[in-house]
Design a protein around this motif. Structure first.
Motif, PDB file in Angstrom:
ATOM      1  N   ILE A 277      39.390  58.414 -25.900  1.00 14.63           N
ATOM      2  CA  ILE A 277      38.161  58.632 -25.160  1.00 14.63           C
ATOM      3  C   ILE A 277      38.174  57.849 -23.852  1.00 14.63           C
ATOM      4  O   ILE A 277      38.651  56.717 -23.799  1.00 14.63           O
ATOM      5  CB  ILE A 277      36.921  58.258 -26.006  1.00 14.63           C
ATOM      6  CG1 ILE A 277      35.623  58.675 -25.311  1.00 14.63           C
ATOM      7  CG2 ILE A 277      36.910  56.778 -26.359  1.00 14.63           C
ATOM      8  CD1 ILE A 277      34.415  58.603 -26.216  1.00 14.63           C
ATOM      9  N   GLY A 278      37.676  58.475 -22.797  1.00 16.76           N
ATOM     10  CA  GLY A 278      37.692  57.853 -21.481  1.00 16.76           C
ATOM     11  C   GLY A 278      36.532  56.920 -21.250  1.00 16.76           C
ATOM     12  O   GLY A 278      35.780  57.075 -20.274  1.00 16.76           O
ATOM     13  N   GLU A 279      36.363  55.938 -22.111  1.00 18.77           N
ATOM     14  CA  GLU A 279      35.290  54.966 -21.983  1.00 18.77           C
ATOM     15  C   GLU A 279      35.860  53.673 -21.415  1.00 18.77           C
ATOM     16  O   GLU A 279      36.703  53.035 -22.054  1.00 18.77           O
ATOM     17  CB  GLU A 279      34.637  54.690 -23.335  1.00 18.77           C
ATOM     18  CG  GLU A 279      33.513  53.678 -23.270  1.00 18.77           C
ATOM     19  CD  GLU A 279      32.903  53.410 -24.640  1.00 18.77           C
ATOM     20  OE1 GLU A 279      31.687  53.220 -24.709  1.00 18.77           O
ATOM     21  OE2 GLU A 279      33.663  53.369 -25.634  1.00 18.77           O
ATOM     22  N   PRO A 280      35.440  53.251 -20.211  1.00 15.20           N
ATOM     23  CA  PRO A 280      35.993  52.032 -19.627  1.00 15.20           C
ATOM     24  C   PRO A 280      35.783  50.820 -20.532  1.00 15.20           C
ATOM     25  O   PRO A 280      34.717  50.641 -21.118  1.00 15.20           O
ATOM     26  CB  PRO A 280      35.196  51.883 -18.324  1.00 15.20           C
ATOM     27  CG  PRO A 280      34.704  53.256 -18.013  1.00 15.20           C
ATOM     28  CD  PRO A 280      34.455  53.902 -19.339  1.00 15.20           C
ATOM     29  N   LYS A 281      36.807  49.986 -20.615  1.00 17.05           N
ATOM     30  CA  LYS A 281      36.743  48.796 -21.462  1.00 17.05           C
ATOM     31  C   LYS A 281      36.901  47.492 -20.688  1.00 17.05           C
ATOM     32  O   LYS A 281      36.836  46.420 -21.282  1.00 17.05           O
ATOM     33  CB  LYS A 281      37.848  48.870 -22.529  1.00 17.05           C
ATOM     34  CG  LYS A 281      37.750  50.062 -23.469  1.00 17.05           C
ATOM     35  CD  LYS A 281      36.513  49.995 -24.339  1.00 17.05           C
ATOM     36  CE  LYS A 281      36.504  51.121 -25.363  1.00 17.05           C
ATOM     37  NZ  LYS A 281      35.255  51.111 -26.163  1.00 17.05           N
ATOM     38  N   HIS A 282      37.112  47.586 -19.383  1.00 13.40           N
ATOM     39  CA  HIS A 282      37.207  46.358 -18.602  1.00 13.40           C
ATOM     40  C   HIS A 282      35.838  45.672 -18.568  1.00 13.40           C
ATOM     41  O   HIS A 282      34.798  46.335 -18.655  1.00 13.40           O
ATOM     42  CB  HIS A 282      37.655  46.667 -17.172  1.00 13.40           C
ATOM     43  CG  HIS A 282      39.033  47.221 -17.086  1.00 13.40           C
ATOM     44  ND1 HIS A 282      39.543  47.826 -15.957  1.00 13.40           N
ATOM     45  CD2 HIS A 282      40.029  47.290 -18.011  1.00 13.40           C
ATOM     46  CE1 HIS A 282      40.777  48.213 -16.164  1.00 13.40           C
ATOM     47  NE2 HIS A 282      41.096  47.898 -17.413  1.00 13.40           N
ATOM     48  N   PRO A 283      35.803  44.364 -18.417  1.00  6.08           N
ATOM     49  CA  PRO A 283      34.514  43.649 -18.429  1.00  6.08           C
ATOM     50  C   PRO A 283      33.605  44.083 -17.279  1.00  6.08           C
ATOM     51  O   PRO A 283      34.071  44.342 -16.169  1.00  6.08           O
ATOM     52  CB  PRO A 283      34.927  42.185 -18.278  1.00  6.08           C
ATOM     53  CG  PRO A 283      36.366  42.125 -18.678  1.00  6.08           C
ATOM     54  CD  PRO A 283      36.955  43.444 -18.313  1.00  6.08           C
ATOM     55  N   THR A 284      32.319  44.169 -17.571  1.00  2.10           N
ATOM     56  CA  THR A 284      31.343  44.415 -16.522  1.00  2.10           C
ATOM     57  C   THR A 284      31.292  43.199 -15.602  1.00  2.10           C
ATOM     58  O   THR A 284      31.199  42.064 -16.078  1.00  2.10           O
ATOM     59  CB  THR A 284      29.950  44.666 -17.122  1.00  2.10           C
ATOM     60  OG1 THR A 284      30.003  45.829 -17.937  1.00  2.10           O
ATOM     61  CG2 THR A 284      28.901  44.845 -16.029  1.00  2.10           C
TER      62      THR A 284
END
Length: 403
Positions: A36-43
């Motif tokens: 799934i293309g859900e970003p995982k880098h920190p906000t």
């Protein structure tokens, strides 16, 4: 019930859950999900701070047209990013709750279902395009990606009859899943067809800020229009979002921009739809659109993953670096669905079968499913997980091909 709901197909991840039914994961592998293309880098911390600093915005109803500060921030970003001389924040920009809901709602605004409406979509495609067309009473028509042309849509396959029936086209550049970027010549052709047949172009640009050459960012829809002398952006709307650019998918913050006449009608629709952005989210969004340092760092992290993963995968799979976005789109040895299920079962790595992202017909009724025999790998997990997953996929692919 609305009878058009029955025309909707299962979402790709619903199909994936069905494909995985009964799979027992290996006990010696930690699961890694790259489906799934859900970003995982920190906000970024400054965006979180902007949320906390503006909580008083919860005390009032937000305006559907958004805050003046947010529309101005978006207009200024568009002018910086695409070298545009003027974007009117009052008439050519509208904040939305992420690009997904806007892509869906826009079709309900511009389509006339009584006119035998047709909506053209790239194939593979984001399933919202299809669903929005069906629920607006239109016929989605799929234009197959051409692997020999770097996965550009085969617009030459569209007949004059289909063009004449088209009211709306969805395009996605950089593309999902192949990461291809539309050229100025492609835009010129689409603008020419739009002028001839009167359809609207909806340009999905949610991956526009994930690319690998800081000196050559992907060409955008408004940028292409301006280069070609279409300074009023007639019949063109672009859709963008902070989700992937700024790693804030939970904020649901994006915008539409372009043709002022279309923006005016879309605002009317949204006034009834009840899609107003919270002033809290708006304030944090202003901070995000005004900063580029965190976006450059975000691109650096994705580039590191591609640099690390591709040398591991390429000896085992037919896979190349995309022009942009954060996906890989490799061929599989044999069935994409069988490959994906067996990969999970043996290596605890989840990827998305390419056939789940496409349909079986192009505009002329031929061409098959262009996702068949491919998988989509989303490099959204941390670097170490992506590298570990790449080793597992490569090991598995070599053994799978040798069966």
């Amino acid at each position: 019930m609305n009878p058009r709901l029955g025309a909707l197909q299962p979402y790709p991840f619903e199909k994936l859950r069905a494909l995985h039914a009964g799979v027992v994961l290996p006990a010696d592998r930690r699961p890694i999900n790259l489906s799934i293309g859900e970003p995982k880098h920190p906000t970024p911390a400054f965006i979180e701070d902007a949320v906390r600093d503006n909580l008083k915005g919860l005390s009032g109803y937000p305006l559907t047209r958004g805050t003046d500060a947010l529309r101005s921030a978006i207009a200024n970003w568009l002018m910086r990013r695409y070298d545009l001389p003027r974007i009117d924040p009052a008439t050519q920009v509208l904040p939305v709750l992420g690009s997904r809901e806007a892509l869906f709602a826009f079709a309900q605004t511009v389509l006339d279902p009584d006119a035998n409406a047709r909506v053209l979509c790239p194939n593979p495609f984001y399933q919202i395009y299809e669903g929005s067309a069906l629920l607006a009473g239109a016929r989605p028509t799929f234009i197959n990606a051409d692997a020999s042309r770097d996965f550009a849509a085969d617009w030459d396959s569209v007949s004059d009859e289909v063009w004449a029936e088209t009211q709306l086209i969805y395009v996605c550049s950089p593309g999902n899943p192949a990461g291809n970027v539309m050229t100025l010549d492609e835009w010129r052709m689409l603008f020419d067809r739009a002028d001839r047949h009167g359809f609207v172009i909806a340009a999905d640009e949610c991956y526009s800020e994930i690319y690998f050459d800081e000196a050559h960012p992907p060409l955008g829809a408004l940028e292409a229009a301006h280069r070609l002398g279409r300074t009023d952006f007639h019949n063109l709307i672009c859709f963008s979002s902070l989700s992937k650019r700024s790693n804030v998918p939970g904020m649901r913050s994006g915008f539409v921009a372009g043709d002022a006449n279309l923006i005016k009608q879309f605002l009317l629709y949204r006034t009834y739809h009840g899609s107003a952005m919270s002033d809290v989210v708006a304030a944090a969004s202003v901070a995000a659109w005004n900063d580029e340092a965190h976006v450059i760092d975000n691109r650096r992290m994705y580039a590191e993953k591609f640099d690390a993963v591709l040398p591991i995968l390429q000896p085992a799979l037919d896979v190349t670096r995309p022009q942009a976005a954060f996906y890989l789109w490799p061929r599989t040895p044999g069935s994409d669905t069988d490959f994906a299920r067996a990969l999970l079962e043996q290596e605890a790595v989840t990827v998305l079968p390419g056939s789940f992202l496409a349909r079986d017909a192009s505009a002329d009724g031929r061409g098959g499913n262009p996702g068949t025999g491919r998988i989509r790998i989303a490099l959204v997990a941390p670097l170490d997980e992506c590298v570990e997953a790449a080793h597992r996929i490569a090991r598995f692919a070599k053994a799978y091909a040798a069966r």
